[in-house]
Motif scaffolding. Structure first.
Motif, mmCIF file in Angstrom:
data_model
loop_
_atom_site.group_PDB
_atom_site.id
_atom_site.type_symbol
_atom_site.label_atom_id
_atom_site.label_comp_id
_atom_site.label_asym_id
_atom_site.label_seq_id
_atom_site.Cartn_x
_atom_site.Cartn_y
_atom_site.Cartn_z
ATOM 1 N N THR A 1 0.830 -1.205 0.000
ATOM 2 C CA THR A 1 0.000 0.000 0.000
ATOM 3 C C THR A 1 0.863 1.252 0.000
ATOM 4 O O THR A 1 0.584 2.222 -0.718
ATOM 5 C CB THR A 1 -0.931 0.006 1.222
ATOM 6 N N GLY A 2 1.936 1.250 0.803
ATOM 7 C CA GLY A 2 2.820 2.401 0.854
ATOM 8 C C GLY A 2 3.486 2.675 -0.487
ATOM 9 O O GLY A 2 3.573 3.833 -0.919
ATOM 10 N N VAL A 3 3.931 1.614 -1.180
ATOM 11 C CA VAL A 3 4.558 1.780 -2.495
ATOM 12 C C VAL A 3 3.555 2.366 -3.492
ATOM 13 O O VAL A 3 3.871 3.286 -4.260
ATOM 14 C CB VAL A 3 5.098 0.426 -3.002
ATOM 15 N N THR A 4 2.343 1.842 -3.484
ATOM 16 C CA THR A 4 1.310 2.322 -4.411
ATOM 17 C C THR A 4 0.945 3.781 -4.136
ATOM 18 O O THR A 4 0.813 4.587 -5.057
ATOM 19 C CB THR A 4 0.052 1.438 -4.310
ATOM 20 N N LEU A 5 0.784 4.128 -2.867
ATOM 21 C CA LEU A 5 0.438 5.507 -2.520
ATOM 22 C C LEU A 5 1.555 6.473 -2.902
ATOM 23 O O LEU A 5 1.288 7.610 -3.317
ATOM 24 C CB LEU A 5 0.135 5.605 -1.022
ATOM 25 N N TYR A 6 2.794 6.038 -2.763
ATOM 26 C CA TYR A 6 3.923 6.886 -3.173
ATOM 27 C C TYR A 6 3.855 7.171 -4.673
ATOM 28 O O TYR A 6 4.040 8.319 -5.107
ATOM 29 C CB TYR A 6 5.252 6.221 -2.834
ATOM 30 N N GLU A 7 3.591 6.130 -5.471
ATOM 31 C CA GLU A 7 3.528 6.317 -6.922
ATOM 32 C C GLU A 7 2.372 7.237 -7.310
ATOM 33 O O GLU A 7 2.503 8.096 -8.190
ATOM 34 C CB GLU A 7 3.382 4.967 -7.621
ATOM 35 N N VAL A 8 1.232 7.090 -6.627
ATOM 36 C CA VAL A 8 0.091 7.965 -6.902
ATOM 37 C C VAL A 8 0.444 9.407 -6.559
ATOM 38 O O VAL A 8 0.165 10.334 -7.335
ATOM 39 C CB VAL A 8 -1.152 7.495 -6.100
ATOM 40 N N ALA A 9 1.064 9.609 -5.396
ATOM 41 C CA ALA A 9 1.443 10.964 -4.987
ATOM 42 C C ALA A 9 2.464 11.559 -5.954
ATOM 43 O O ALA A 9 2.407 12.754 -6.281
ATOM 44 C CB ALA A 9 2.006 10.937 -3.564
ATOM 45 N N ARG A 10 3.403 10.747 -6.437
ATOM 46 C CA ARG A 10 4.411 11.238 -7.371
ATOM 47 C C ARG A 10 3.782 11.676 -8.689
ATOM 48 O O ARG A 10 4.092 12.761 -9.214
ATOM 49 C CB ARG A 10 5.450 10.144 -7.623
#
Length: 332
Positions: free
Chosen positions: A315-324
């Motif tokens: 979840t953290g990896v996915t949220l980082y990519e969305v935020a980026r």
């Protein structure tokens, strides 16, 4: 013969001046009647348990806590079947860690004649500074409150978590493109706490957990979130599939995380849209109905040597990519 009343055993010899009388004649029948079942200890005004329950109610805590929390205690969800209940954190280390993590607490129970060490002194000092009610409790009563856990003379009562409603995230109060994380079958409170922490770090608006077969906001989840649980609301959905359909009707795109997804994370074109990211359990993944509700199934590219990621890390990896991607779209 006058009957049994003439037997010597039937003559009641009392201290009356009138002398002995034959039988009771029904005079004491009322005194022989039972007074009903014995009331619970909490219902007897002069019992210590009644005073403790009254004090806990006055401080805002429910009178029927469940044992849960950290080491030396039995785990229990803060809600099951939609019914919220209080939770007990037992053990000196667990109590100190909970107080340090600013977990909401209504009452601290301290065993009478406890051998005070550094942990006990810190717990008492912190509880006093936070205005938490401190109750001195007999060890037998503390055993009952903690459901037999190894409490070491210290326990905390955590109030039921106040869940938001899933529709609260459709038009969030905070600015930004709506970003929600929904959990499907996550049962580890540490995963929930880590996900809440990632949602707070990358600008998410909230987390949705289903009412059944899912972890709730326990003291362990609070602690793992490192304070983020105080800023990120968690909503309770009676039916997760129906809640996802409501999000879709409101203009959200539903993205499910799965290692066999059709879309790899770097190519997530929907990142700049209002989205709900659905995370399944580490073992079973997404359930069939939830998977069928998703607009896209997204996978995280990994080395072949690694089969899967922990739900919190994924979840953290996915949220980082969305935020980026959202930051790039904003700059461009």
């Amino acid at each position: 013969m006058a009957g049994n009343s003439q037997r010597r055993g039937a003559i009641r010899k009392g201290a009356s001046k009138k002398g002995a009388s034959v039988g009771s004649g029904g005079q004491r029948r009322r005194g022989l009647e039972g007074k009903g079942p014995t009331p619970r200890a909490e219902d007897r005004p002069n019992h210590k348990a009644h005073k403790m329950a009254k004090a806990a109610a006055k401080s805002g805590g429910p009178s029927g806590p469940r044992s849960s929390g950290g080491s030396g205690s039995r785990g229990g969800s803060s809600r099951r079947g939609g019914k919220a209940s209080s939770e007990i954190v037992a053990g000196r280390n667990s109590v100190v860690e909970a107080l340090r993590a600013d977990i909401p607490v209504t009452t601290m129970y301290v065993a009478g004649r406890i051998d005070a060490d550094d942990r006990v002194r810190e717990a008492l000092k912190t509880a006093t500074a936070k205005g938490i009610a401190i109750l001195e409790t007999p060890r037998g009563e503390l055993d009952r409150i903690t459901d037999g856990a190894v409490h070491q003379g210290l326990a905390l009562q955590v109030p039921p978590y106040e869940y938001a409603h899933p529709q609260d995230f459709i038009d969030p109060q905070v600015p930004g493109i709506p970003l929600v994380v929904a959990l499907d079958g996550i049962t580890d409170p540490r995963n929930l706490g880590a996900i809440i922490r990632s949602v707070a770090a990358f600008g998410g608006h909230g987390v949705v957990v289903p009412e059944r077969r899912s972890v709730g906001m326990t003291a362990s989840a609070w602690k793992t979130s490192a304070g983020a649980a105080a800023r990120v609301p968690v909503a309770l959905a009676s039916n997760l599939t129906r809640a996802l359909e409501e999000y879709r009707k409101a203009g959200f795109f539903i993205l499910g995380l799965d290692m066999d997804g059709d879309v790899e994370l770097p190519g997530l074109a929907l990142a700049t849209e209002p989205i709900v990211i659905v995370v399944g359990s580490e073992g079973k993944g997404l359930s069939r109905l939830v998977s069928e509700t998703c607009d896209q199934i997204v996978s995280i590219p990994m080395s072949a040597a690694t089969e899967s990621l922990n739900a919190g890390i994924a979840t953290g990896v996915t949220l980082y990519e969305v935020a980026r991607r959202r930051a790039e779209a904003k700059q461009g």
